[in-house]
Scaffold this motif. Sequence first.
Motif, PDB file in Angstrom:
ATOM      1  N   LEU A 165       1.083  -1.242   0.064  1.00 51.96           N
ATOM      2  CA  LEU A 165       0.045   0.211   0.260  1.00 51.96           C
ATOM      3  C   LEU A 165       0.692   1.484   0.124  1.00 51.96           C
ATOM      4  N   MET A 166       2.270   1.171   0.716  1.00 51.21           N
ATOM      5  CA  MET A 166       3.237   2.584   0.317  1.00 51.21           C
ATOM      6  C   MET A 166       3.673   2.372  -0.685  1.00 51.21           C
ATOM      7  N   ARG A 167       3.760   1.115  -1.730  1.00 46.54           N
ATOM      8  CA  ARG A 167       4.808   1.497  -2.256  1.00 46.54           C
ATOM      9  C   ARG A 167       5.955   1.284  -2.181  1.00 46.54           C
ATOM     10  N   LYS A 168       6.593  -0.033  -1.600  1.00 43.48           N
ATOM     11  CA  LYS A 168       7.686   0.894  -0.371  1.00 43.48           C
ATOM     12  C   LYS A 168       8.898  -0.413  -1.493  1.00 43.48           C
ATOM     13  N   GLY A 169       8.010  -1.477  -2.465  1.00 43.80           N
ATOM     14  CA  GLY A 169       9.159  -2.447  -3.561  1.00 43.80           C
ATOM     15  C   GLY A 169      10.219  -2.576  -2.658  1.00 43.80           C
ATOM     16  N   CYS A 170       9.071  -3.425  -1.056  1.00 37.60           N
ATOM     17  CA  CYS A 170      10.165  -4.451  -0.515  1.00 37.60           C
ATOM     18  C   CYS A 170       8.524  -5.637   0.427  1.00 37.60           C
ATOM     19  N   THR A 171       8.968  -6.423   0.924  1.00 39.50           N
ATOM     20  CA  THR A 171       8.313  -7.104   2.039  1.00 39.50           C
ATOM     21  C   THR A 171       8.714  -6.990   3.019  1.00 39.50           C
ATOM     22  N   ALA A 172       7.881  -7.915   3.569  1.00 46.28           N
ATOM     23  CA  ALA A 172       8.358  -8.036   5.274  1.00 46.28           C
ATOM     24  C   ALA A 172       9.640  -8.990   5.468  1.00 46.28           C
ATOM     25  N   LEU A 173       9.571  -9.825   5.240  1.00 44.13           N
ATOM     26  CA  LEU A 173      10.532 -10.851   5.363  1.00 44.13           C
ATOM     27  C   LEU A 173      11.505 -10.174   4.677  1.00 44.13           C
ATOM     28  N   GLN A 174      12.414  -9.267   3.516  1.00 45.16           N
ATOM     29  CA  GLN A 174      13.021  -7.976   3.153  1.00 45.16           C
ATOM     30  C   GLN A 174      13.562  -7.638   4.983  1.00 45.16           C
ATOM     31  N   ASN A 175      12.495  -6.699   5.496  1.00 49.62           N
ATOM     32  CA  ASN A 175      12.762  -5.960   6.597  1.00 49.62           C
ATOM     33  C   ASN A 175      12.914  -6.852   7.718  1.00 49.62           C
ATOM     34  N   LEU A 176      12.422  -8.181   7.804  1.00 46.75           N
ATOM     35  CA  LEU A 176      13.013  -8.130   8.858  1.00 46.75           C
ATOM     36  C   LEU A 176      14.882  -9.283   8.144  1.00 46.75           C
ATOM     37  N   GLN A 177      14.679  -9.007   7.302  1.00 47.38           N
ATOM     38  CA  GLN A 177      16.186  -9.619   6.672  1.00 47.38           C
ATOM     39  C   GLN A 177      16.940  -8.929   7.164  1.00 47.38           C
ATOM     40  N   LEU A 178      17.247  -7.905   6.888  1.00 42.54           N
ATOM     41  CA  LEU A 178      17.347  -6.537   7.207  1.00 42.54           C
ATOM     42  C   LEU A 178      18.091  -6.062   8.669  1.00 42.54           C
ATOM     43  N   LEU A 179      16.976  -6.013   9.359  1.00 39.71           N
ATOM     44  CA  LEU A 179      17.297  -6.367  10.630  1.00 39.71           C
ATOM     45  C   LEU A 179      17.714  -7.551  11.577  1.00 39.71           C
ATOM     46  N   ARG A 180      18.127  -8.351  11.150  1.00 39.42           N
ATOM     47  CA  ARG A 180      18.924  -9.488  11.541  1.00 39.42           C
ATOM     48  C   ARG A 180      20.657  -9.268  10.642  1.00 39.42           C
ATOM     49  N   TRP A 181      20.546  -9.095   9.486  1.00 43.84           N
ATOM     50  CA  TRP A 181      21.666  -8.648   9.129  1.00 43.84           C
ATOM     51  C   TRP A 181      21.644  -7.337   9.907  1.00 43.84           C
ATOM     52  N   CYS A 182      21.381  -6.397  10.582  1.00 38.21           N
ATOM     53  CA  CYS A 182      22.167  -5.654  11.091  1.00 38.21           C
ATOM     54  C   CYS A 182      22.702  -6.265  12.375  1.00 38.21           C
ATOM     55  N   ARG A 183      21.873  -6.929  13.456  1.00 44.10           N
ATOM     56  CA  ARG A 183      22.509  -7.367  14.950  1.00 44.10           C
ATOM     57  C   ARG A 183      23.603  -8.229  14.270  1.00 44.10           C
ATOM     58  N   GLU A 184      24.006  -8.212  12.844  1.00 42.69           N
ATOM     59  CA  GLU A 184      24.761  -9.460  12.780  1.00 42.69           C
ATOM     60  C   GLU A 184      26.345  -9.118  12.521  1.00 42.69           C
ATOM     61  N   PHE A 185      26.309  -7.691  11.768  1.00 45.16           N
ATOM     62  CA  PHE A 185      27.273  -6.760  11.783  1.00 45.16           C
ATOM     63  C   PHE A 185      27.482  -5.690  12.388  1.00 45.16           C
ATOM     64  N   GLY A 186      26.722  -5.677  13.565  1.00 45.66           N
ATOM     65  CA  GLY A 186      27.140  -4.036  14.610  1.00 45.66           C
ATOM     66  C   GLY A 186      26.072  -3.190  13.947  1.00 45.66           C
ATOM     67  N   VAL A 187      25.579  -2.721  13.013  1.00 45.63           N
ATOM     68  CA  VAL A 187      24.609  -1.210  12.638  1.00 45.63           C
ATOM     69  C   VAL A 187      23.521  -1.772  13.299  1.00 45.63           C
ATOM     70  N   ALA A 188      23.745  -0.264  13.737  1.00 47.47           N
ATOM     71  CA  ALA A 188      22.357  -0.148  14.418  1.00 47.47           C
ATOM     72  C   ALA A 188      21.074   0.211  13.712  1.00 47.47           C
ATOM     73  N   PRO A 189      19.764  -0.401  13.290  1.00 43.06           N
ATOM     74  CA  PRO A 189      19.589  -0.289  12.783  1.00 43.06           C
ATOM     75  C   PRO A 189      18.473   0.903  13.389  1.00 43.06           C
ATOM     76  N   ARG A 190      18.580   2.597  12.740  1.00 41.81           N
ATOM     77  CA  ARG A 190      16.553   3.531  13.995  1.00 41.81           C
ATOM     78  C   ARG A 190      15.741   3.584  12.795  1.00 41.81           C
ATOM     79  N   TRP A 191      14.858   2.453  13.033  1.00 42.89           N
ATOM     80  CA  TRP A 191      13.841   2.946  12.449  1.00 42.89           C
ATOM     81  C   TRP A 191      12.180   2.924  12.770  1.00 42.89           C
ATOM     82  N   ASN A 192      11.268   3.632  12.460  1.00 41.70           N
ATOM     83  CA  ASN A 192      10.364   3.843  12.959  1.00 41.70           C
ATOM     84  C   ASN A 192       9.138   2.300  12.324  1.00 41.70           C
TER      85      ASN A 192
END
Length: 203
Positions: free
Chosen positions: A66-93
Amino acid sequence: GFTDNILDMKYLTTLLPALRDAGLGISLFYETKANLTKDQVRILAESGVRELQPGIESLHSSLLRLMRKGCTALQNLQLLRWCREFGVAPRWNLLFGFPGEDPLWFHEQAQIIRKIHHLTPPRNVSPVRLDRFSPYFAEPEAHGIARVRPARALTYIYDMPSEELARIAYHFDFDFDDGREPTAYIGPVLEAVREWQALEKER
């Protein structure tokens, strides 16, 4: 931080590897899209990017469409997982209040949230903002939006007639023409996010 609003993807093969190889020991922040690959997140981390502002904004694929974000919930979850794995703090809302959203999507997101407490929670749960030049501003009726008016905070800043303020405002308040109030159905997500944030603080 950088002055770009969003990471130029070319930097992943040019600027960022050069920063990594220079060994400067710097700490960087960047805004990015959420559809990064694992290797791209690794390069960001190796290049000194310690904080990232990815455009995640939802953990529900239907709302992302609906937002036309061009990504899925799974991609967002994967990004959060990889940020945790590589020590990058994601700042999101997490956002809500989009025309056409289904209240059920927020109950479903609350269920997802309770399964991912090992990842980084959002900073805020916020309503979508209506800005000048956006599709919602240009065609409010087509999106079920009514009573568009300058954001209330502006009336405390500018002492001018409302018609004049409407000509210069960039942020606007609005109602839905079906009378719904999104705050009436986001309670499950708010509660789940507060629990998640509390657990993150204990880590």
